[in-house]
Design an enzyme around this catalytic site. Structure first.
Site, PDB file in Angstrom:
ATOM      1  N   HIS A 158       0.813  -1.216   0.000  1.00 33.50           N
ATOM      2  CA  HIS A 158       0.000   0.000   0.000  1.00 33.50           C
ATOM      3  C   HIS A 158       0.848   1.269   0.000  1.00 33.50           C
ATOM      4  CE1 HIS A 158      -4.059  -1.818   1.513  1.00 33.50           C
ATOM      5  NE2 HIS A 158      -3.696  -2.251   0.323  1.00 33.50           N
ATOM      6  N   ARG A 501      -5.672  -7.862 -14.575  1.00 33.63           N
ATOM      7  CA  ARG A 501      -4.779  -6.704 -14.479  1.00 33.63           C
ATOM      8  C   ARG A 501      -3.439  -6.976 -15.167  1.00 33.63           C
ATOM      9  NH1 ARG A 501      -8.364  -2.867 -14.110  1.00 33.63           N
ATOM     10  NH2 ARG A 501      -9.202  -2.474 -12.020  1.00 33.63           N
TER      11      ARG A 501
END
Length: 642
Positions: A158, A501
């Site tokens: 993150h 993705r």
């Protein structure tokens, strides 16, 4: 091709050593794989891989890095050379836009043809791949790790990766027809947003996608990415001012603040969730780590206020952030990675990355003393570590890469449920399915009476899942995201999304991925399956051709070197990019010095690992560490479980 603007010139002797090292180990590896070599031979083999990868697998994808990005202006402050800027600008003062927010992700590989990228998104249907090859049939634990290892990697990812996505209603979504056990007529997925500053969605060589995060190891997941976000996280609602001594706000109960709606306004979608720098896909594991390292920041601030009285309030915050970032980088380098890759050569190589072989054998203090006598280059990196060397981008401007993002798809680490136990006696306090401790429910165990120490202990004594085929958690394959601002709920099969993705962003499929790493491609279904006939038959039925196997599927199928938690194919990207994250960052190289960090800060980093962070804030957990060599390995159970 290497660009001299982004590399330090090697001397003749260093070029000869590099070439000879690569040539020797190319021959050796025809007969013996690197992980079967003894001792320092294995370490030297890894160095040869890194030399070769730096030469062939770093590609420049961005434009002029001397000018600011429209959405990320340069920081105007006078203290810029001594701080991490909020948007990631001015790390390299020659190319101040390098690695900033909205800069492009780089590439370790060339797509076979830009016009082919995204043309085979649905072949084979990713929902079918999810059901047949990825879906967890029975939980397979990674018994050498604890659950903190799973939370940790999401916590770090993150900080690094956050592709820009099309806004709801923007662009043409990807429509995936119903397949396997997907119940709806289609799965709708918003596309990754192409770089809007490029006139063509695909540039001449690469699909052009941008990172919404700063690309440096700067702990933006804790601190935020704008001055406004940082101010909000430092604001004390009780006093109406910023917290003293550069601290982040922690409430009286020891928790981070929560998002609240404006008075008189209807509740916002994120109301009631934890406030931190980046809180997407929030769950109890992230709650633990964000809180822990916010407290670590505050502890550093208090020490600096006392030990370095010449620093002002803002300077204390900036120095504490630098120190906290370096602690996290050290933990990831010398503890998390050797924990998930439990091979003797890895531990030595990664210790050498951070503190050199001298530091590995004799301690960081001696490494620092002799660093000044060594010429810069691979010799200095190996013997005294990257943080005591000079910055070098190795021929391409620094950026995290699409392939690096791809190999960090490690969702099988997540279990189906988490058992929370009392840290003193091992008594079960509650058993929670993952959806019961996710998003706005992350603090549910605390509302039910558990303490933060109980939660940390429970993670330390539980196992994550193994990173292997058919071990992808079920709840992530039918994931309902919190409602957006319009109240719409998005439902996704995240395993299928992971496949999509990679295809959408032009990551080569498995065999081509290996070829571009100069690894031998897989030649049979039996080889790919590791000698499992049923799996080989299923792979052949779904894909038809070996060269169509998706990279993530191939890596999950791949037989692992002894002690490895993920594939050797993925590891080749780590060899290159893990050291690059350090070597390209001036705060981990040229500016890893007392004038920037303070002597107090450097000593703090030297003495601190994950165990020290946990026990600083939860000393009652000390018995759980007895006999534990790595803090990401299973801890000692207490009380009734002993």
């Amino acid at each position: 091709m290497s660009d001299s603007r982004y590399t330090k010139r090697k001397g003749f002797g260093e070029r000869i050593i590099d070439g000879a090292t690569v040539a020797i180990f190319r021959r050796i590896n025809r007969w013996v794989e690197w992980h079967r070599l003894p001792g320092l031979l294995g370490v030297a083999n890894l160095i040869s891989f890194r030399i070769e990868l730096r030469a062939h697998n770093l590609h420049d994808t961005d434009g002029d890095l001397t000018q600011p990005k429209k959405e990320c202006p340069f920081h105007p402050g006078p203290n810029t050379t001594k701080m991490r800027t909020t948007g990631g600008t001015q790390n390299d003062m020659r190319f101040p836009a390098m690695g900033c927010r909205h800069s492009r992700l780089g590439r370790n590989m060339l797509p076979l043809s830009p016009v082919q990228v995204g043309s085979d998104l649905l072949e084979p249907n990713p929902l079918l791949v999810s059901k047949e090859l990825l879906a967890r049939k029975e939980f397979v634990p990674a018994t050498s790790l604890n659950l903190l290892a799973a939370a940790w990697i999401q916590f770090q990812v993150h900080d690094w990766f956050n592709h820009e996505r099309e806004a709801p209603g923007g662009g043409d979504p990807i429509l995936v027809p119903r397949e396997g056990d997907w119940e709806s007529p289609t799965m709708l997925l918003r596309r990754t947003r192409p770089d809007p500053t490029n006139s063509d969605p695909l540039n001449a060589r690469f699909p052009a996608f941008r990172n919404d995060d700063p690309q440096w190891w700067d702990a933006s997941q804790i601190y935020g990415e704008t001055d406004e976000e940082i101010r909000a996280l430092r604001f004390d609602p009780d006093t109406g001012e910023l917290c003293r001594n550069g601290r982040l706000y922690i409430n009286a109960a020891g928790f981070l603040p929560v998002v609240t709606a404006e008075p008189g306004a209807p509740p916002a979608p994120l109301s009631g969730t934890t406030m931190s720098g980046f809180t997407d896909n929030w769950w109890l594991g992230l709650e633990i780590l964000h809180t822990l390292f916010a407290k670590e920041h505050n502890e550093i601030c208090d020490l600096l206020a006392t030990a370095e009285p010449h620093l002002g309030q803002q300077e204390i915050f900036e120095r504490a952030r630098l120190i906290n970032c370096a602690v996290m980088a050290k933990i990831h380098t010398v503890e998390w990675t050797p924990g998930i890759l439990a091979h003797p050569a890895i531990k030595t190589a990664l210790d050498a990355n951070w503190m050199g072989l001298v530091g590995h054998w004799f301690g960081e203090g001696l490494a620092r003393k002799i660093a000044g006598f060594l010429p810069d280059g691979v010799i200095k990196d190996v013997f005294t570590g990257v943080p005591l060397s000079e910055t070098d981008h190795h021929g391409a401007p620094y950026a995290l890469t699409e392939e690096f993002s791809s190999v960090y798809r490690l969702h099988p680490l997540i279990p189906d449920e988490v058992e929370i136990r009392n840290h003193r006696n091992g008594r079960v306090l509650g058993n929670y399915g993952m959806t019961e401790i996710a998003f706005g429910e992350a603090r549910r165990p605390f509302r039910d009476g558990a303490s933060m120490s109980d939660a940390i202990y429970s993670f330390g004594t539980s196992h994550p899942g193994a990173i292997t085929i058919n071990n992808y958690p079920g709840f992530l394959r039918a994931l309902e995201l919190p409602p957006d601002a319009e109240g719409a709920i998005e439902k996704l099969d995240l395993a299928a999304v992971d496949i999509l993705r990679d295809r959408e962003r032009g990551v080569p499929r498995y065999n081509e991925f290996r070829r571009q790493l100069r690894m031998k491609p897989i030649e049979s279904w039996d080889e790919l399956s590791g000698g499992r006939p049923a799996l080989a038959a299923k792979l052949q039925t779904i894909y038809g051709e070996l060269d169509k196997v998706d990279t993530m599927v191939g890596m999950f199928c791949e037989p692992l070197p002894k002690g490895f938690g993920f594939s050797d194919t993925a590891f080749r990207i780590f060899i290159l990019m893990a050291s690059r994250r350090l070597k390209s960052d001036r705060f981990f190289t040229t500016d890893y010095r007392e004038e920037i960090y303070t002597g107090t800060g450097l000593e703090w980093i030297r003495k601190t690992g994950m165990k020290e962070v946990i026990l600083r804030h939860h000393p009652e957990l000390a018995p759980a560490f007895e006999g534990v060599g790595n803090p990401f390995a299973p801890w000692k159970s207490s009380g009734s479980e002993s």
